[in-house]
Design a protein around this motif. Structure first.
Motif, PDB file in Angstrom:
ATOM      1  N   ARG A 120       6.112 -58.074  21.567  1.00  0.00           N
ATOM      2  CA  ARG A 120       4.985 -58.577  20.671  1.00  0.00           C
ATOM      3  C   ARG A 120       4.170 -57.459  21.239  1.00  0.00           C
ATOM      4  NH1 ARG A 120       6.087 -62.149  17.700  1.00  0.00           N
ATOM      5  NH2 ARG A 120       6.694 -64.092  18.253  1.00  0.00           N
ATOM      6  N   ARG A 121       3.196 -57.273  22.236  1.00  0.00           N
ATOM      7  CA  ARG A 121       2.665 -56.218  22.154  1.00  0.00           C
ATOM      8  C   ARG A 121       3.220 -54.911  21.659  1.00  0.00           C
ATOM      9  NH1 ARG A 121       2.319 -52.662  25.654  1.00  0.00           N
ATOM     10  NH2 ARG A 121       3.708 -53.390  27.106  1.00  0.00           N
ATOM     11  N   ARG A 122       4.842 -54.667  22.368  1.00  0.00           N
ATOM     12  CA  ARG A 122       5.336 -53.211  21.914  1.00  0.00           C
ATOM     13  C   ARG A 122       5.749 -52.946  20.645  1.00  0.00           C
ATOM     14  NH1 ARG A 122       8.635 -51.193  26.867  1.00  0.00           N
ATOM     15  NH2 ARG A 122       7.399 -52.023  28.421  1.00  0.00           N
ATOM     16  N   ALA A 123       5.804 -54.161  19.910  1.00  0.00           N
ATOM     17  CA  ALA A 123       6.332 -54.135  18.096  1.00  0.00           C
ATOM     18  C   ALA A 123       5.065 -54.066  18.024  1.00  0.00           C
ATOM     19  CB  ALA A 123       6.642 -55.813  18.432  1.00  0.00           C
ATOM     20  N   GLU A 124       3.620 -54.405  18.408  1.00  0.00           N
ATOM     21  CA  GLU A 124       2.911 -53.786  17.446  1.00  0.00           C
ATOM     22  C   GLU A 124       1.900 -52.012  17.471  1.00  0.00           C
ATOM     23  OE1 GLU A 124      -0.455 -56.488  18.602  1.00  0.00           O
ATOM     24  OE2 GLU A 124       0.122 -58.129  18.053  1.00  0.00           O
ATOM     25  N   GLU A 125       2.306 -51.656  18.370  1.00  0.00           N
ATOM     26  CA  GLU A 125       2.161 -50.731  18.901  1.00  0.00           C
ATOM     27  C   GLU A 125       3.467 -49.589  18.072  1.00  0.00           C
ATOM     28  OE1 GLU A 125       3.023 -49.819  23.126  1.00  0.00           O
ATOM     29  OE2 GLU A 125       0.912 -50.585  23.827  1.00  0.00           O
ATOM     30  N   VAL A 126       4.435 -49.817  18.288  1.00  0.00           N
ATOM     31  CA  VAL A 126       5.516 -49.787  17.086  1.00  0.00           C
ATOM     32  C   VAL A 126       5.223 -49.790  15.517  1.00  0.00           C
ATOM     33  CG1 VAL A 126       7.908 -49.468  16.449  1.00  0.00           C
ATOM     34  CG2 VAL A 126       6.925 -49.665  19.068  1.00  0.00           C
ATOM     35  N   VAL A 127       4.196 -50.414  15.541  1.00  0.00           N
ATOM     36  CA  VAL A 127       4.097 -51.037  13.693  1.00  0.00           C
ATOM     37  C   VAL A 127       2.550 -49.729  13.431  1.00  0.00           C
ATOM     38  CG1 VAL A 127       3.165 -52.539  12.164  1.00  0.00           C
ATOM     39  CG2 VAL A 127       5.047 -53.008  13.584  1.00  0.00           C
ATOM     40  N   ALA A 156       0.530 -42.734   7.056  1.00  0.00           N
ATOM     41  CA  ALA A 156      -0.772 -42.261   5.888  1.00  0.00           C
ATOM     42  C   ALA A 156      -1.267 -40.821   6.502  1.00  0.00           C
ATOM     43  CB  ALA A 156      -1.936 -43.416   6.910  1.00  0.00           C
ATOM     44  N   GLY A 157      -0.369 -40.120   7.479  1.00  0.00           N
ATOM     45  CA  GLY A 157      -0.535 -39.146   8.394  1.00  0.00           C
ATOM     46  C   GLY A 157      -0.088 -37.515   7.777  1.00  0.00           C
ATOM     47  N   ASN A 158       1.287 -38.430   6.881  1.00  0.00           N
ATOM     48  CA  ASN A 158       2.181 -37.632   6.500  1.00  0.00           C
ATOM     49  C   ASN A 158       2.105 -37.707   4.967  1.00  0.00           C
ATOM     50  OD1 ASN A 158       3.628 -36.069   7.710  1.00  0.00           O
ATOM     51  ND2 ASN A 158       3.806 -37.339   9.642  1.00  0.00           N
ATOM     52  N   SER A 159       0.916 -38.464   4.244  1.00  0.00           N
ATOM     53  CA  SER A 159       1.090 -39.024   3.202  1.00  0.00           C
ATOM     54  C   SER A 159       2.328 -39.403   2.371  1.00  0.00           C
ATOM     55  CB  SER A 159       0.867 -37.764   2.274  1.00  0.00           C
ATOM     56  OG  SER A 159      -0.645 -37.004   2.647  1.00  0.00           O
ATOM     57  N   VAL A 160       3.033 -40.496   2.984  1.00  0.00           N
ATOM     58  CA  VAL A 160       4.386 -41.274   3.007  1.00  0.00           C
ATOM     59  C   VAL A 160       3.841 -42.685   2.516  1.00  0.00           C
ATOM     60  CG1 VAL A 160       6.763 -42.393   3.565  1.00  0.00           C
ATOM     61  CG2 VAL A 160       6.014 -39.791   4.111  1.00  0.00           C
ATOM     62  N   GLN A 161       3.993 -42.965   1.672  1.00  0.00           N
ATOM     63  CA  GLN A 161       3.733 -44.518   1.256  1.00  0.00           C
ATOM     64  C   GLN A 161       5.019 -45.490   1.393  1.00  0.00           C
ATOM     65  OE1 GLN A 161       3.717 -45.794  -2.969  1.00  0.00           O
ATOM     66  NE2 GLN A 161       1.656 -47.230  -2.189  1.00  0.00           N
ATOM     67  N   GLY A 162       4.324 -47.009   2.873  1.00  0.00           N
ATOM     68  CA  GLY A 162       5.465 -47.421   2.867  1.00  0.00           C
ATOM     69  C   GLY A 162       5.704 -48.874   3.635  1.00  0.00           C
ATOM     70  N   VAL A 163       6.108 -49.738   3.579  1.00  0.00           N
ATOM     71  CA  VAL A 163       6.092 -51.406   3.616  1.00  0.00           C
ATOM     72  C   VAL A 163       6.262 -51.013   5.077  1.00  0.00           C
ATOM     73  CG1 VAL A 163       6.501 -53.442   3.283  1.00  0.00           C
ATOM     74  CG2 VAL A 163       6.404 -51.773   1.336  1.00  0.00           C
ATOM     75  N   VAL A 164       5.534 -51.948   5.986  1.00  0.00           N
ATOM     76  CA  VAL A 164       5.511 -51.763   7.312  1.00  0.00           C
ATOM     77  C   VAL A 164       5.401 -53.786   7.343  1.00  0.00           C
ATOM     78  CG1 VAL A 164       5.132 -51.199  10.110  1.00  0.00           C
ATOM     79  CG2 VAL A 164       4.781 -49.963   7.760  1.00  0.00           C
ATOM     80  N   GLU A 165       6.931 -54.202   8.597  1.00  0.00           N
ATOM     81  CA  GLU A 165       7.288 -55.272   8.243  1.00  0.00           C
ATOM     82  C   GLU A 165       7.693 -55.895   9.704  1.00  0.00           C
ATOM     83  OE1 GLU A 165       7.797 -58.188   3.846  1.00  0.00           O
ATOM     84  OE2 GLU A 165       9.577 -57.022   4.730  1.00  0.00           O
ATOM     85  N   VAL A 166       6.963 -56.723  10.008  1.00  0.00           N
ATOM     86  CA  VAL A 166       7.487 -57.131  11.416  1.00  0.00           C
ATOM     87  C   VAL A 166       8.745 -58.462  11.075  1.00  0.00           C
ATOM     88  CG1 VAL A 166       7.599 -57.641  14.534  1.00  0.00           C
ATOM     89  CG2 VAL A 166       5.732 -55.626  13.100  1.00  0.00           C
ATOM     90  N   ILE A 167       9.651 -58.913  11.806  1.00  0.00           N
ATOM     91  CA  ILE A 167      10.658 -60.148  10.907  1.00  0.00           C
ATOM     92  C   ILE A 167      11.261 -59.815  12.110  1.00  0.00           C
ATOM     93  CG2 ILE A 167      12.237 -60.555   9.584  1.00  0.00           C
ATOM     94  CD1 ILE A 167      10.771 -58.647   7.022  1.00  0.00           C
ATOM     95  N   ASP A 168      11.202 -61.668  13.010  1.00  0.00           N
ATOM     96  CA  ASP A 168      12.320 -61.389  14.317  1.00  0.00           C
ATOM     97  C   ASP A 168      13.744 -61.659  13.680  1.00  0.00           C
ATOM     98  OD1 ASP A 168      10.215 -61.617  16.453  1.00  0.00           O
ATOM     99  OD2 ASP A 168       9.688 -63.877  15.418  1.00  0.00           O
ATOM    100  N   GLY A 169      14.827 -61.695  13.877  1.00  0.00           N
ATOM    101  CA  GLY A 169      15.685 -62.218  13.306  1.00  0.00           C
ATOM    102  C   GLY A 169      17.326 -60.910  14.323  1.00  0.00           C
ATOM    103  N   GLU A 170      18.180 -60.948  14.304  1.00  0.00           N
ATOM    104  CA  GLU A 170      19.185 -59.855  14.212  1.00  0.00           C
ATOM    105  C   GLU A 170      18.373 -59.247  13.489  1.00  0.00           C
ATOM    106  OE1 GLU A 170      22.720 -57.982  15.835  1.00  0.00           O
ATOM    107  OE2 GLU A 170      21.376 -60.395  16.377  1.00  0.00           O
ATOM    108  N   PRO A 171      18.742 -57.589  14.066  1.00  0.00           N
ATOM    109  CA  PRO A 171      18.638 -56.478  13.019  1.00  0.00           C
ATOM    110  C   PRO A 171      19.497 -55.956  12.143  1.00  0.00           C
ATOM    111  CG  PRO A 171      17.966 -55.792  14.990  1.00  0.00           C
ATOM    112  CD  PRO A 171      19.012 -57.242  15.013  1.00  0.00           C
ATOM    113  N   ARG A 172      20.515 -56.189  12.080  1.00  0.00           N
ATOM    114  CA  ARG A 172      21.485 -55.665  11.118  1.00  0.00           C
ATOM    115  C   ARG A 172      21.404 -56.852   9.890  1.00  0.00           C
ATOM    116  NH1 ARG A 172      26.899 -55.882  13.731  1.00  0.00           N
ATOM    117  NH2 ARG A 172      25.121 -55.905  15.721  1.00  0.00           N
ATOM    118  N   PHE A 173      20.850 -57.855   9.783  1.00  0.00           N
ATOM    119  CA  PHE A 173      20.782 -59.075   8.899  1.00  0.00           C
ATOM    120  C   PHE A 173      19.267 -58.335   8.198  1.00  0.00           C
ATOM    121  CE2 PHE A 173      23.959 -61.210  11.492  1.00  0.00           C
ATOM    122  CZ  PHE A 173      24.926 -61.020  10.937  1.00  0.00           C
TER     123      PHE A 173
END
Length: 104
Positions: free
Chosen positions: A18-25, A33-50
């Motif tokens: 969880r700590r590593r996931a928070e660092e990645v997020v 923000a540094g590249n003026s890109v508007q994005g949605v950042v979410e952390v969701i548990d589960g199988e990545p492909r789904f």
């Protein structure tokens, strides 16, 4: 150790993940923000492909960008490929970004 020790190990590993996931997020948010890109950042548990394909539908994405480990056909057959699955199942265009080869 017994079951209690095993439970402690699982909790420790889970907390570290969880700590590593928070660092990645956090890094993703700073990069956007540094590249003026508007994005949605979410952390969701589960199988990545789904999780990725569901996020495409949830957010009505026009493009999904995923990385590729560059596994060969044999490793992909045993491990599966998130990028391959998304390329065939996501309801939008998918860009697969390969890791650059090291310069010799």
């Amino acid at each position: 150790g017994g079951p209690a020790a095993a439970g402690d190990v699982v909790r420790y590993v889970d907390a570290d993940l969880r700590r590593r996931a928070e660092e990645v997020v956090d890094r993703a948010r700073r990069l956007c923000a540094g590249n003026s890109v508007q994005g949605v950042v979410e952390v969701i548990d589960g199988e990545p492909r789904f999780v990725l394909c569901n996020a495409v539908e949830k957010h009505h994405a026009d493009l999904l960008v995923v990385g590729s480990h560059g596994y060969g056909a044999i490793k992909r057959a045993f491990l599966g490929s998130v990028s391959d699955y998304c390329a065939h199942h996501a309801h939008c265009s998918v860009m697969i970004v390969k890791q650059p080869k090291p310069k010799e």
